[in-house]
Design a protein around this motif. Structure first.
Motif, mmCIF file in Angstrom:
data_model
loop_
_atom_site.group_PDB
_atom_site.id
_atom_site.type_symbol
_atom_site.label_atom_id
_atom_site.label_comp_id
_atom_site.label_asym_id
_atom_site.label_seq_id
_atom_site.Cartn_x
_atom_site.Cartn_y
_atom_site.Cartn_z
ATOM 1 N N LEU A 69 32.250 13.125 1.047
ATOM 2 C CA LEU A 69 30.810 13.094 0.794
ATOM 3 C C LEU A 69 30.016 13.673 1.959
ATOM 4 C CD1 LEU A 69 28.667 12.270 -1.245
ATOM 5 C CD2 LEU A 69 28.644 9.994 -0.213
ATOM 6 N N GLU A 70 30.367 13.306 3.181
ATOM 7 C CA GLU A 70 29.601 13.779 4.334
ATOM 8 C C GLU A 70 29.725 15.286 4.487
ATOM 9 O OE1 GLU A 70 28.848 12.761 9.065
ATOM 10 O OE2 GLU A 70 30.471 11.772 7.966
ATOM 11 N N ALA A 71 30.954 15.821 4.310
ATOM 12 C CA ALA A 71 31.152 17.267 4.437
ATOM 13 C C ALA A 71 30.412 18.021 3.341
ATOM 14 C CB ALA A 71 32.640 17.589 4.396
ATOM 15 N N ARG A 101 18.582 13.151 -0.802
ATOM 16 C CA ARG A 101 18.621 14.174 -1.855
ATOM 17 C C ARG A 101 19.957 14.920 -1.829
ATOM 18 N NH1 ARG A 101 18.824 19.174 -2.635
ATOM 19 N NH2 ARG A 101 18.874 19.592 -0.381
ATOM 20 N N ALA A 102 20.426 15.281 -0.635
ATOM 21 C CA ALA A 102 21.684 16.011 -0.508
ATOM 22 C C ALA A 102 22.864 15.149 -0.946
ATOM 23 C CB ALA A 102 21.874 16.477 0.933
ATOM 24 N N ILE A 103 22.852 13.878 -0.561
ATOM 25 C CA ILE A 103 23.939 12.963 -0.944
ATOM 26 C C ILE A 103 24.007 12.819 -2.455
ATOM 27 C CG2 ILE A 103 24.698 10.556 -0.838
ATOM 28 C CD1 ILE A 103 23.502 10.496 2.033
ATOM 29 N N ARG A 104 22.850 12.656 -3.093
ATOM 30 C CA ARG A 104 22.820 12.478 -4.549
ATOM 31 C C ARG A 104 23.177 13.765 -5.290
ATOM 32 N NH1 ARG A 104 17.199 9.125 -3.813
ATOM 33 N NH2 ARG A 104 18.162 7.079 -3.397
ATOM 34 N N ALA A 105 22.915 14.901 -4.633
ATOM 35 C CA ALA A 105 23.220 16.175 -5.287
ATOM 36 C C ALA A 105 24.715 16.433 -5.370
ATOM 37 C CB ALA A 105 22.525 17.319 -4.546
ATOM 38 N N VAL A 106 25.464 15.979 -4.367
ATOM 39 C CA VAL A 106 26.899 16.280 -4.335
ATOM 40 C C VAL A 106 27.779 15.085 -4.690
ATOM 41 C CG1 VAL A 106 26.528 18.058 -2.588
ATOM 42 C CG2 VAL A 106 27.116 15.738 -1.860
ATOM 43 N N GLY A 107 27.206 13.884 -4.675
ATOM 44 C CA GLY A 107 28.000 12.692 -4.907
ATOM 45 C C GLY A 107 28.084 12.310 -6.371
ATOM 46 N N PRO A 108 28.830 11.260 -6.686
ATOM 47 C CA PRO A 108 28.954 10.801 -8.068
ATOM 48 C C PRO A 108 27.630 10.238 -8.570
ATOM 49 C CG PRO A 108 30.009 9.257 -6.564
ATOM 50 C CD PRO A 108 29.629 10.452 -5.754
#
Length: 426
Positions: free
Chosen positions: A100-102, A152-159
């Motif tokens: 997730l962080e990457a 926003r970035a976390i929600r864009a790439v995460g589940p």
């Protein structure tokens, strides 16, 4: 041959002829021949559940190929380039936040990247935030802008539902994914956000009046919430995407470069017959009861092994003819019919067709393709024709001459047919 004549002028002829009749067990085995690997696995699972004498040996499926092993992965898959990423040993838990962080680091604006690690530290094991964005900013000494950009970035790439501030919002986000994919009604997210408490209390009438739905719709939405939504951040499976079919036949390359064929038999599935008759009184009906189940278990193992044996003989014969094709590609495909294979190994052509139809072949590289790729005519000629056509449009006669130079003597009408089959302009 003996002949005789009746008084009515009719002549009877008595003779001896042979008639091929299959035993019931053989018929059942040949019926299983048409089944795919997944269908055989399903049949064995049903038998395991119904037959107390049939059991599976200790162990688990190999993560590389599915073969039953006592531990880790099988010797064939260990070190294979196609499964080298799989770890040998007990299966480890899957961490959906491992990358997730990457991933979020590639999505976030560069001037806000400094806040990403601090925001991620506020995710719980369920993927929820332990406090709101404002509280995170205050606790970490950050401006609100970078915090919101990190979220926003976390929600864009995460589940779906990752970094939600409540379970309700997490479930609603998952519901939106299902609704967008057409796997749930469009009103499901609103049902979750506004009436989750009413559903938990059993107040379906309140939901019916508030949302204008029928009682059946509300109950259907409740079933989706129970069955499809999770109270933690997890990737939602898309039912529209069917899993890739399992291979029925496995092709391996030996150390000397030769090819070896393997077809899953009863041992592959870990099936065995348990001895439960020891100590059972002979006078009781238990002996007969167990004997019937033991007969059924051995019959199933026989059918699975007969299917594997027939499929093995067919594939080995086809592979022997298609070595160049398997080594060098379609341009070296040898014309081969199911009838020719049937004649070579002593089976009926319909048996070969039933065995090949719908089956999948795993190549030494690990890729899976149709077993029928080993059969057919004109594949090599089509490959040469395709290569010739990539150089530009040409007449059928020119293409015929090019094919002849490559060893394919075809009529112009055949060239035209192959050309049209490749969706090329005449």
């Amino acid at each position: 041959m003996a002949t005789g004549r009746t008084g009515q002028g009719l002549q009877l002829q008595v003779g001896v002829h042979t008639e091929l009749r299959a035993l019931p067990g053989l018929l059942n085995a040949m019926g299983m021949l048409a089944m795919t690997h997944d269908e055989v696995a399903e049949a064995t699972e049903r038998a395991l559940a119904q037959n107390p004498v049939l059991e599976r040996a200790d162990g688990h499926p190999c993560p590389g190929c599915g073969r039953h092993v006592t531990s880790g992965m099988c010797s064939r898959c260990r070190g294979h380039p196609g499964v080298s990423a799989l770890r040998d040993g007990p299966e480890q838990g899957v961490d959906p936040f491992a990358t997730l962080e990457a991933d979020a680091g590639l999505e976030i604006m560069s001037d806000c990247r400094h806040a990403l690690g601090q925001v991620l530290a506020h995710l719980t094991a369920r993927g929820l935030l332990d406090c709101g964005p404002g509280e995170i900013a205050a606790a970490e000494g950050l401006d609100p802008g970078p915090v919101h950009e990190a979220l926003r970035a976390i929600r864009a790439v995460g589940p779906p539902g990752i970094a939600a501030t409540s379970v309700t919002e997490l479930l609603a986000a998952q519901g939106e994914v299902l609704a967008d994919a057409g796997l749930a009604p469009p009103w499901l997210p609103r049902l979750v956000r506004e009436h989750l408490g009413d559903l938990a209390a059993g107040s379906t009438g309140v939901v019916v009046r508030a949302m204008g739905l029928t009682p059946d719709q509300v109950l259907a939405g409740l079933d989706i919430i129970r069955d499809r939504l999770k109270p933690f951040a997890a990737f939602v499976a898309n039912e529209a995407e069917a899993p890739a079919p399992t291979a029925d036949v496995f092709l391996y390359r030996r150390p000397d470069g030769s090819l070896e064929v393997e077809v899953p038999a009863s041992a592959w599935f870990g099936l065995q017959v348990a001895d439960l008759a020891t100590g059972v009184p002979a006078a009781s009906g238990a002996k007969e009861w167990l004997a019937g189940h033991e007969h059924a278990a051995r019959r199933l193992l026989y059918q699975v092994d007969r299917r594997a044996g027939a499929l093995l003989r067919i594939t080995e014969c086809a592979v022997a003819h298609q070595k160049a094709f398997l080594e060098h590609g379609p341009g070296h495909h040898h014309p081969l019919t199911r009838t020719a294979v049937a004649q070579e190994i002593g089976l009926h052509p319909s048996t070969v067709s039933r065995a090949v139809n719908g089956k999948r072949l795993r190549l030494p590289t690990g890729s899976v393709t149709d077993l029928s790729c080993l059969f057919g005519k004109g594949l090599a000629a089509r490959a040469v024709l395709q290569k010739a056509l990539t150089g530009g449009a040409a007449s059928d006669q020119k293409l015929r001459e090019e094919l002849a130079r490559n060893g394919f003597a075809l009529a112009r009408r055949t060239v035209n047919k192959y050309r049209r089959s490749l969706n090329q302009d005449v």
